[in-house]
Design an enzyme around this catalytic site. Structure first.
Site, mmCIF file in Angstrom:
data_model
loop_
_atom_site.group_PDB
_atom_site.id
_atom_site.type_symbol
_atom_site.label_atom_id
_atom_site.label_comp_id
_atom_site.label_asym_id
_atom_site.label_seq_id
_atom_site.Cartn_x
_atom_site.Cartn_y
_atom_site.Cartn_z
ATOM 1 N N TYR A 56 21.024 1.772 43.539
ATOM 2 C CA TYR A 56 21.101 0.940 42.330
ATOM 3 C C TYR A 56 20.484 1.300 41.340
ATOM 4 O O TYR A 56 19.209 1.466 41.678
ATOM 5 C CB TYR A 56 20.658 -0.314 42.506
ATOM 6 C CG TYR A 56 22.522 -1.445 42.459
ATOM 7 C CD1 TYR A 56 23.163 -0.783 42.886
ATOM 8 C CD2 TYR A 56 22.118 -2.712 42.817
ATOM 9 C CE1 TYR A 56 24.506 -1.547 43.518
ATOM 10 C CE2 TYR A 56 23.065 -3.563 42.755
ATOM 11 C CZ TYR A 56 23.901 -3.008 43.560
ATOM 12 O OH TYR A 56 24.805 -3.993 44.249
ATOM 13 N N PRO A 202 31.938 -11.662 39.646
ATOM 14 C CA PRO A 202 33.249 -12.820 39.225
ATOM 15 C C PRO A 202 33.387 -12.604 38.157
ATOM 16 O O PRO A 202 34.619 -13.235 37.855
ATOM 17 C CB PRO A 202 31.251 -14.047 39.748
ATOM 18 C CG PRO A 202 30.038 -13.467 38.394
ATOM 19 C CD PRO A 202 29.995 -11.775 39.331
ATOM 20 N N ALA A 204 34.510 -9.843 37.253
ATOM 21 C CA ALA A 204 35.886 -8.490 37.111
ATOM 22 C C ALA A 204 35.628 -7.433 36.610
ATOM 23 O O ALA A 204 36.260 -7.057 35.214
ATOM 24 C CB ALA A 204 36.782 -8.785 36.867
ATOM 25 N N SER A 205 34.339 -6.818 36.435
ATOM 26 C CA SER A 205 33.899 -5.808 35.708
ATOM 27 C C SER A 205 34.081 -5.798 34.451
ATOM 28 O O SER A 205 34.176 -4.959 33.209
ATOM 29 C CB SER A 205 34.775 -4.729 35.760
ATOM 30 O OG SER A 205 34.235 -4.775 37.402
ATOM 31 N N GLY A 206 33.770 -7.399 33.978
ATOM 32 C CA GLY A 206 33.842 -7.921 31.907
ATOM 33 C C GLY A 206 35.209 -7.638 31.619
ATOM 34 O O GLY A 206 35.116 -8.927 30.710
ATOM 35 N N LEU A 207 36.678 -8.147 32.489
ATOM 36 C CA LEU A 207 37.584 -8.575 32.010
ATOM 37 C C LEU A 207 37.909 -9.659 31.893
ATOM 38 O O LEU A 207 38.087 -10.305 30.988
ATOM 39 C CB LEU A 207 38.098 -8.093 33.259
ATOM 40 C CG LEU A 207 39.106 -6.456 33.137
ATOM 41 C CD1 LEU A 207 39.730 -6.294 34.257
ATOM 42 C CD2 LEU A 207 40.134 -6.301 32.005
ATOM 43 N N LEU A 208 36.963 -10.868 32.897
ATOM 44 C CA LEU A 208 37.107 -12.064 32.461
ATOM 45 C C LEU A 208 36.151 -12.497 31.900
ATOM 46 O O LEU A 208 35.664 -14.089 30.875
ATOM 47 C CB LEU A 208 36.781 -12.779 34.062
ATOM 48 C CG LEU A 208 38.329 -12.657 34.943
ATOM 49 C CD1 LEU A 208 37.113 -13.578 35.871
ATOM 50 C CD2 LEU A 208 39.004 -13.502 33.952
ATOM 51 N N THR A 209 35.412 -12.295 31.106
ATOM 52 C CA THR A 209 34.842 -12.165 29.496
ATOM 53 C C THR A 209 35.850 -12.787 28.017
ATOM 54 O O THR A 209 34.788 -12.902 27.544
ATOM 55 C CB THR A 209 33.374 -11.371 29.186
ATOM 56 O OG1 THR A 209 33.744 -9.698 28.286
ATOM 57 C CG2 THR A 209 32.385 -11.430 30.250
ATOM 58 N N LYS A 211 36.008 -10.161 25.868
ATOM 59 C CA LYS A 211 35.526 -9.575 25.072
ATOM 60 C C LYS A 211 36.018 -8.439 24.665
ATOM 61 O O LYS A 211 36.462 -7.271 24.206
ATOM 62 C CB LYS A 211 34.037 -9.591 25.316
ATOM 63 C CG LYS A 211 33.830 -10.611 24.843
ATOM 64 C CD LYS A 211 31.855 -10.392 25.993
ATOM 65 C CE LYS A 211 30.876 -11.777 25.647
ATOM 66 N NZ LYS A 211 30.111 -11.656 26.207
#
Length: 327
Positions: A56, A202, A204-209, A211
């Site tokens: 990272y 958790p 999904a790369s931001g899909l589940l926000t 936004k």
């Protein structure tokens, strides 16, 4: 903050902990000042566990954790990972000498005497089956360089194999509302064996926000731009393997989960926290606001049995067939 057992390790971790991929790199622009502020906010809120990796930001996230946790080493637990800074297909990458070198380099960057949880970072299944990596980790544990070890896996099959290895104390697995397969067999088996479960990606790369929009675009150095179709690493690590357009379509079908739970972000994390086998979720972050938003998930209502059944049926009928890559 609520705390849960990390399997049978004797370690208790905050049920909402954090991953540091985003502050290291491959998630677009981020400043060290924002990262450090966010890390301190998390710790002040009771977060006692962070997950990182030597790749990272080429070790940068490990260095940031060293700065943020200075003077709090006894209370803040750190998990890091190894192998992906070399050729993951070369058996020599998993030799005792090479693993020892990876470990010493991480210890130096983290400024620690021992790593709380040392994880093999999504290696090929054939490497796990060969088995030398576990013998090397047993030696490092016996020497006190690492306290426990685990594996970050891509598939349920890999996870089930790792559960048969006596020294494996934890598994890091992709689980979210788009990736429910691990709930069928892997998580119950891990719980029965006393192996901890760290849930990565958790959201999904931001899909589940909830936004993102149709015209959302990501920076060139963001994996959501350069790995949407698995160009650089496993496709499941980006948008749960769905691709952006399909994932966005499906996320809109999930808007209802936010009702009574403040936001989709908090609802998606709450659904994971409702799984008894989960030791902790490790969402990423870039700033203090994202940390505080994620931490609110612990306070929103759990899902009812009917809601859980609805989400499972939806996954089976609308999602499962669209996920690309082995998982």
């Amino acid at each position: 903050m609520n705390y849960r057992n990390l399997g049978n390790t004797g370690i208790q971790v905050s049920e909402i902990s954090f991953g540091t991929w985003a502050i290291g790199g491959s998630w677009g622009s981020v400043s060290d000042a924002d990262s450090l502020e966010a890390l301190h906010a998390a710790m002040d809120a009771g977060v006692n566990f962070f997950d990182t990796a030597d790749v990272y930001g080429a070790g940068h996230s490990e260095e940031l954790l060293a700065k943020a946790t200075a003077g709090r080493e006894d209370e803040i637990r750190i998990a890091t990972k190894f192998c992906r800074s070399a050729d993951i297909h070369d058996p020599q990458t998993y030799s005792e000498a090479q693993i020892r070198a990876f470990c010493e380099a991480s210890l130096k960057r983290l400024k620690r005497e021992a790593i709380d949880l040392y994880q093999v970072h999504c290696p090929p299944f054939a490497i796990l089956q060969q088995g030398d990596v576990f013998q090397a980790l047993d030696k490092l544990k016996a020497e006190g360089k690492i306290r426990h070890y685990g594996v970050s896996v891509e598939t349920v099959e890999e996870g089930l194999f790792c559960l048969e290895q006596p020294g494996v104390s934890a598994l890091q697995v992709i689980v979210n509302l788009f990736r429910q397969k691990p709930l069928e067999q892997l998580l119950p088996a891990a719980y029965a064996k006393g192996v901890g479960i760290l849930v990565r990606l958790p959201l999904a790369s931001g899909l589940l926000t909830g936004k993102f929009k149709d015209d959302t675009r990501f920076e060139a150095d963001d994996h959501r731009s350069f790995n949407e179709n698995g160009e650089q690493f496993n496709v499941g690590e980006t948008f749960a393997g769905l691709g952006f357009a399909k994932g966005l379509e499906l996320s809109r079908q999930l808007a209802w989960i936010a009702e009574g739970r403040e936001s989709m972000t908090r609802a998606a994390l709450r659904w994971l926290l409702d799984q008894e086998a989960v030791s902790c979720v490790i969402p990423g972050f870039k700033n203090r606001a994202q940390v505080e938003d994620n931490l609110r998930a612990a306070a929103v209502p759990s899902f009812t049995a009917d809601e859980r059944l609805r989400l499972r049926s939806w996954y089976e009928s609308e999602v499962r067939a669209h996920i690309r890559g082995a998982y």
